[in-house]
Design a protein around this motif. Structure first.
Motif, mmCIF file in Angstrom:
data_model
loop_
_atom_site.group_PDB
_atom_site.id
_atom_site.type_symbol
_atom_site.label_atom_id
_atom_site.label_comp_id
_atom_site.label_asym_id
_atom_site.label_seq_id
_atom_site.Cartn_x
_atom_site.Cartn_y
_atom_site.Cartn_z
ATOM 1 N N ALA A 28 0.838 -1.208 0.000
ATOM 2 C CA ALA A 28 0.000 0.000 0.000
ATOM 3 C C ALA A 28 0.872 1.257 0.000
ATOM 4 C CB ALA A 28 -0.907 -0.008 1.225
ATOM 5 N N ASN A 37 -5.553 4.030 11.123
ATOM 6 C CA ASN A 37 -4.347 3.877 11.926
ATOM 7 C C ASN A 37 -3.907 5.295 12.256
ATOM 8 O OD1 ASN A 37 -1.747 3.555 12.804
ATOM 9 N ND2 ASN A 37 -0.981 2.571 10.956
ATOM 10 N N ASN A 76 -7.480 4.832 1.463
ATOM 11 C CA ASN A 76 -6.595 3.732 1.886
ATOM 12 C C ASN A 76 -7.440 2.778 2.730
ATOM 13 O OD1 ASN A 76 -4.699 2.103 3.099
ATOM 14 N ND2 ASN A 76 -3.372 3.768 3.787
ATOM 15 N N TYR A 113 -7.103 -1.736 6.203
ATOM 16 C CA TYR A 113 -7.653 -2.490 7.342
ATOM 17 C C TYR A 113 -9.108 -2.911 7.120
ATOM 18 C CZ TYR A 113 -3.496 -0.943 9.836
ATOM 19 O OH TYR A 113 -2.196 -0.731 10.210
ATOM 20 N N SER A 150 -3.691 -3.448 0.511
ATOM 21 C CA SER A 150 -2.644 -4.463 0.340
ATOM 22 C C SER A 150 -2.974 -5.674 1.204
ATOM 23 C CB SER A 150 -1.278 -3.914 0.737
ATOM 24 O OG SER A 150 -1.119 -3.966 2.149
ATOM 25 N N SER A 167 -0.750 -6.727 3.395
ATOM 26 C CA SER A 167 0.272 -6.673 4.448
ATOM 27 C C SER A 167 -0.295 -6.939 5.829
ATOM 28 C CB SER A 167 0.943 -5.301 4.459
ATOM 29 O OG SER A 167 1.613 -5.105 3.255
ATOM 30 N N LYS A 168 -1.552 -6.541 6.067
ATOM 31 C CA LYS A 168 -2.117 -6.709 7.409
ATOM 32 C C LYS A 168 -2.875 -8.022 7.542
ATOM 33 C CE LYS A 168 -0.623 -2.590 8.008
ATOM 34 N NZ LYS A 168 0.577 -2.324 8.791
ATOM 35 N N ARG A 173 4.957 -7.917 0.107
ATOM 36 C CA ARG A 173 4.893 -6.624 -0.580
ATOM 37 C C ARG A 173 3.895 -6.672 -1.740
ATOM 38 N NH1 ARG A 173 4.896 -4.092 2.380
ATOM 39 N NH2 ARG A 173 5.459 -2.150 1.361
HETATM 40 C C1 LIG Z 1 -2.707 2.902 7.110
HETATM 41 C C2 LIG Z 1 -1.548 2.183 6.482
HETATM 42 N N1 LIG Z 1 -1.304 2.349 5.179
HETATM 43 C C3 LIG Z 1 -0.271 1.723 4.583
HETATM 44 C C4 LIG Z 1 0.589 0.907 5.291
HETATM 45 C C5 LIG Z 1 1.730 0.265 4.588
HETATM 46 O O1 LIG Z 1 1.296 -0.904 3.973
HETATM 47 P P1 LIG Z 1 2.193 -1.853 3.088
HETATM 48 O O2 LIG Z 1 3.012 -2.697 4.008
HETATM 49 O O3 LIG Z 1 1.218 -2.666 2.298
HETATM 50 O O4 LIG Z 1 3.038 -1.018 2.208
HETATM 51 C C6 LIG Z 1 0.369 0.709 6.650
HETATM 52 C C7 LIG Z 1 1.289 -0.121 7.446
HETATM 53 O O5 LIG Z 1 1.461 0.081 8.629
HETATM 54 C C8 LIG Z 1 -0.736 1.357 7.256
HETATM 55 O O6 LIG Z 1 -1.008 1.197 8.566
#
Ligand SMILES: Cc1ncc(COP(=O)(O)O)c(C=O)c1O
Length: 475
Positions: free
Chosen positions: A180, A255, A283, A286, A313, A315-316, A323
């Motif tokens: 992301a 976040n 974005n 979450y 993404s 990632s979470k 990635r």
């Molecule tokens: C709100 C938010 N956006 C983007 C990211 C980054 O995501 P990515 O690891 O997919 O690049 C994070 C990661 O902490 C996040 O909390």
């Protein structure tokens, strides 16, 4: 973990869940020994640990009693929202973020500072199998570039996920990215220039501030309610006053506040941005981690003009190290695809194929259900521990999804100093000023709850509480 730590943890959980009220006696040593099939020595060691955590107090010849402050009888007060929109400002002092992330990766620290789930919450084995299969089966393709818009199989799967959020983008509207973070950079580069003003939530994800800083843009902090999220009326006021070029929002479980915009707010925001002719960067990283059963809609659901650049993404929800992320940039598609090509040529092929394979196989929903339940529980445990151990007057956010909490200490506390003090006790936290373009939130911090809950976490929170109290006493 030793047997007595395990026992203490079990009892702590029971206390937090309200099994014994404040001032109530917990079962005696012999009874606990019988109930938990533990030796008297083990029980006594566990009782001392609970006492050390501040959860119980010993009364001579009577036993252990639950301490008043240990039990969250009433929800703690919410953090205070900023009242009026700020002025545009260049972002500074984000250098510390990398130091924090590096400290968080040390094996000897309790990593409460980074919003990264512990591997125990992630489907590591299944992903490893998918990675192996993707590399084997894709043959020559695995080693080649997957130029923008990226892997078709993955875009097909992502389109299905987006449909669940009410977006009918289809695979053809999606570009895959390296997480992301790259998607955020591409979105802002596509719609704004250095010097331009970007409206953001406050407090906000510090990675966004880093992008704004790196691109030489200016941030304008818009009041954000800790439960309801970014205030569209406050954005309207800011739009009337400043030449805002774009607005960025984490629409679901932001976040660090963990709040989600209601459908009405999402609609209002999308309409407002369309009217003002500024793009909305959504974005939704979450979005699949809400504590309720129903996945909330994306703001993009209300977009009729291709004005929302939606990004997210895995990632979470799967693994940050893959990635793999994406952007559905609406009418900015061609510009974003070109910028993606210029910035990194392509997103790595094997991780994309592996995620596509994992999603196809159908275990994702189960994984999400497990993760959502675990995060809801861990947020509860962490909030209760903070309430029990932190100074009186501490305020805590009430997330409805995700896995971080935002903690506001009484005025006078200094989270930057707390960061250093905590690090010397081998704990990381994310200090408040990182979440602001203007150095606000000196007395706030963010804690991640996606860590296995245990003696070390409870002890860590007790240590942070002690350090914060000491700061306030000295100050
Ligand atoms: C709100 C938010 N956006 C983007 C990211 C980054 O995501 P990515 O690891 O997919 O690049 C994070 C990661 O902490 C996040 O909390």
């Amino acid at each position: 973990m030793t047997r007595y730590e395990q026992l203490a943890e079990t009892l702590a959980r029971q206390i937090h869940s309200g099994a014994w009220g404040p001032g109530t006696r917990i079962p005696g040593t012999r009874e606990l020994s019988r109930l938990h099939r533990a030796s008297i020595t083990t029980v006594m060691a566990a009782q001392r640990l609970l006492e050390g955590w501040g959860l119980v107090e010993a009364r001579p010849r009577s036993g252990y009693y639950v301490r008043g402050a240990a039990l969250p009888l009433e929800a703690p007060a919410l953090p205070e929202a900023v009242a009026t929109p700020g002025a545009p400002t260049l972002v500074q002092s984000q250098r510390m973020a990398l130091t924090l992330i590096q400290a968080t990766q040390r094996r000897d620290v309790l990593p409460l500072g980074a919003a990264v789930p512990d591997v125990t919450f992630l489907p590591v084995a299944a992903l490893n199998r998918a990675l192996g299969a993707a590399a084997r089966l894709a043959g020559d393709r695995a080693g080649g570039y997957d130029f923008p818009p990226g892997c078709p199989e993955l875009r097909g799967q992502i389109a299905r996920r987006m449909a669940l959020a009410g977006c009918d983008t289809g695979p053809e509207g999606i570009i895959t990215t390296s997480g992301a973070q790259e998607a955020l950079t591409l979105a802002l580069r596509a719609v704004a220039e250095p010097g331009d003003v970007i409206a953001i939530e406050t407090p906000t994800y510090y990675g966004l501030l880093q992008v704004i800083e790196a691109l030489g843009m200016r941030a304008l902090e818009v009041p954000t309610d800790p439960l309801a999220g970014l205030d569209p009326e406050a954005l309207a006021q800011a739009l009337a006053r400043w030449p805002i070029k774009a607005c960025v929002v984490v629409s679901n479980f932001s976040n660090p506040l963990g709040c989600a915009l209601s459908s009405e707010r999402k609609r209002a925001l999308v309409t407002l941005c369309a009217k003002a002719q500024i793009p909305l960067v959504e974005n939704d990283i979450y979005g699949e981690l809400g504590f309720a059963d129903q996945r909330p809609l994306a703001a993009k659901h209300f977009d009729r003009h291709g004005n929302v650049l939606y990004l997210s993404s895995f990632s979470k929800t799967l693994e940050p190290g893959l990635r793999v992320g994406w952007i559905a940039p609406g009418r900015h598609f061609d510009r974003v695809a070109h910028l993606k090509y210029v910035s990194s040529l392509a997103t790595p092929t094997v991780p994309q194929l592996a995620v596509a394979r994992y999603l196809e196989q159908g275990g994702y929903e189960r994984q999400l259900r497990r993760a959502r339940a675990a995060y809801a529980r861990h947020v509860e445990l962490m909030s209760a521990a903070v309430q029990g151990h932190f100074p009186v007057g501490t305020r805590i956010s009430r997330p409805t999804g995700g896995f971080v909490i935002w903690v506001e200490l009484p005025e006078g506390a200094d989270s930057m100093a707390l960061y250093e003090q905590a690090l010397s006790e081998r704990i990381t936290i994310a200090p408040g000023p990182l979440f602001s373009a203007t150095g606000r939130y000196r007395h706030c911090l963010r804690l991640t709850c996606a860590q296995p809950w245990g003696a070390a976490s409870e002890q860590g929170i007790a240590t942070l509480g002690r350090l914060a109290r000491q700061q306030l006493e000295v100050g």
